[in-house]
Design an enzyme around this catalytic site. Structure first.
Site, PDB file in Angstrom:
ATOM      1  CB  CYS A 131      37.845  79.916  56.450  1.00 28.52           C
ATOM      2  SG  CYS A 131      37.272  81.139  57.641  1.00 28.52           S
TER       3      CYS A 131
ATOM      4  CG  HIS B 260      32.740  78.995  57.981  1.00 28.54           C
ATOM      5  ND1 HIS B 260      32.652  78.819  59.335  1.00 28.54           N
ATOM      6  CD2 HIS B 260      33.821  79.804  57.776  1.00 28.54           C
ATOM      7  CE1 HIS B 260      33.638  79.488  59.933  1.00 28.54           C
ATOM      8  NE2 HIS B 260      34.365  80.081  59.004  1.00 28.54           N
TER       9      HIS B 260
END
Lengths: 306, 306
Positions: B101, B214
């Site tokens: 990710c 994130h």
């Protein structure tokens, strides 16, 4: 203890003794040897020079005088020599500036390494707590968090956005070059504190939903090689610093661990794989923004004078 | 829909149609053209090659095959060409890996700039959400936050420490060089995705108390000069990316804003003051870890095949 008219008459205790808060006036500094200022830039600008002219040594926590030539910008463990000409025994007033919290916490770890291998360039990313924006910001983070957990709209008075379970670019104004003021403090104050106009610094300052200690990811480029074992040895011997660097246990500095503590913690000490010949290191530091990042550093400056 | 015996028989709906979950067995892939795997490394290692041998093209979300030679590691906007030899019409099975990710989110913003000015070195600091550690981690962050607000001891089952109002070095194991596995994924996967073994990357990965997107602070060094106006133009035209870069309003990407959104957001685009000749830029990116950081990217790979 001095404050505005609004607070005058209230009582506060310090080390078991009660003090009545007095109103700050132009007459307040007569006979005062050392004054610790922590009331924001405009009050500092008005009363700092006035107190210094009356013979008081002012340790100022605002950004008002930090970059002024002739005003030492001091982290006692780093550059105590910058204020060595200022002595209580001279009975002469002076201004001494307390650096920005992020700068202090960064330089507590970077300086011992800088002394050994000379830092050429530093890339800093911060993880800054609510406390840096004051008690009201801490209260808002708490209130918002409760509201979000209850499925309510968060109250946004201080930051104009949801802070709970979120993060955002530091709230200080963005300057002409795209850096915000907090970031430029790291760039400029580092140069002044290290007396090194050649050191290159870049910073990205981010506010995270943590209550009262800052964290910083710091990438260092050195002029001469420095291997991580030597770096760890240097850092473990440095004043005001503790090393938390347990790789097997995945235990490294956290803001919570340093909260309400004096020492700055450093860990994740490792050779930077993106630089050749051991010329780089990555480290991660945490420091209590209110203590070493502000109040403690000011008190240490006063202690140096005494 | 395939899962373990434990989940078999349960029903899930997708786009209005109800499906019964079947048990994953060695026979499950007969006649299946594309399989999306998201069940962890050990299941992938067992069933991935088996499915591929039976003619299925497996898009695997685990780290099991990412660095295997011959397995394309793909972000469709970045390196779709790496899987151009894999075609449904060939009726041949294959493995395609979905990157980590943090790597996907980083490269969504860095690649358009890399194409223009070639990235020589990249310093990344991450601000990673609970979602990256799974649904149970998100639930623990919520539970801990409630407990801390009520003055109780936080329940620590997943991370063995207080996560609420705190942050910590990423929980993946620390490798021999002092980097944790998450950081080394950024280092190694970037090289593979860019087909560039010379690109230098260092990363510090930190878990912050944010739910599901994130953020990354990225410092870039380019081979050829790239000024920030050009960079902004390049980024604003890049596929899958939105630019949020309002300096006057202090409005930049936040995890909350990109949560449950497909696009990765980039902002804080500025010339790095620590590099000369416009050879550096600082940027700040946010991306939904579950969408573009995982599921969406896998679905996009399947769409490419179709």
């Amino acid at each position: 203890m001095l404050a505005s008219k609004r607070s005058a008459g209230q009582k506060m205790s310090f080390e078991g003794k009660e003090y009545v808060i007095e109103e700050l006036t132009e007459e307040s500094f007569k006979g005062v040897e050392i004054a610790l200022f922590s009331a924001g830039g405009s009050i500092s600008k008005k009363y700092g020079p006035l107190a210094a002219a009356q013979g008081t040594i002012v340790v100022d926590n605002s950004s008002a005088f930090r970059m002024d030539e002739g005003v030492p910008l001091v982290v006692p463990e780093v550059n105590a020599d910058a204020m060595s000409h200022i002595k209580l025994s001279n009975k002469k007033g002076a201004l001494i500036a307390n650096p920005n919290c992020s700068t202090i916490i960064c330089l507590m770890a970077a300086t011992p390494l800088h002394r050994h291998a000379k830092v050429k360039r530093m890339v800093v990313s911060t993880y800054q707590a609510a406390s840096g924006a004051g008690a009201a910001a801490m209260a808002e983070l708490e209130l918002q968090t409760k509201e979000v957990l209850e499925g309510k709209e968060p109250t946004c008075n201080i930051f104009n956005r949801q802070y709970a379970f979120n993060l955002f670019s530091h709230n200080s104004p963005v300057t002409g070059n795209g850096y915000n003021e907090e970031e430029m403090k790291l760039v400029k104050e580092t140069r002044k504190i290290w007396s090194d106009n050649d050191v290159k610094v870049t910073a990205t300052c981010i506010r995270v939903p943590v209550m009262r200690a800052h964290a910083e990811s710091i990438n260092l480029q050195f002029e001469t090689p420095l291997d991580e074992e030597k770096a760890r040895e240097i850092l473990s011997q440095a004043e005001g610093l503790i090393v938390i660097d347990d790789r097997a246990g995945n235990n490294f500095p956290t803001p919570l661990e340093v909260s309400k503590k004096d020492a700055v913690a450093v860990g994740r000490i490792r050779q930077d794989v993106s630089q050749e010949g051991n010329h780089g290191l990555d480290i991660f530091v945490c420091g209590d923004q209110i203590r070493k990042g502000a109040a403690l550093n000011a008190v240490q400056i006063a202690e140096l004078l005494l």
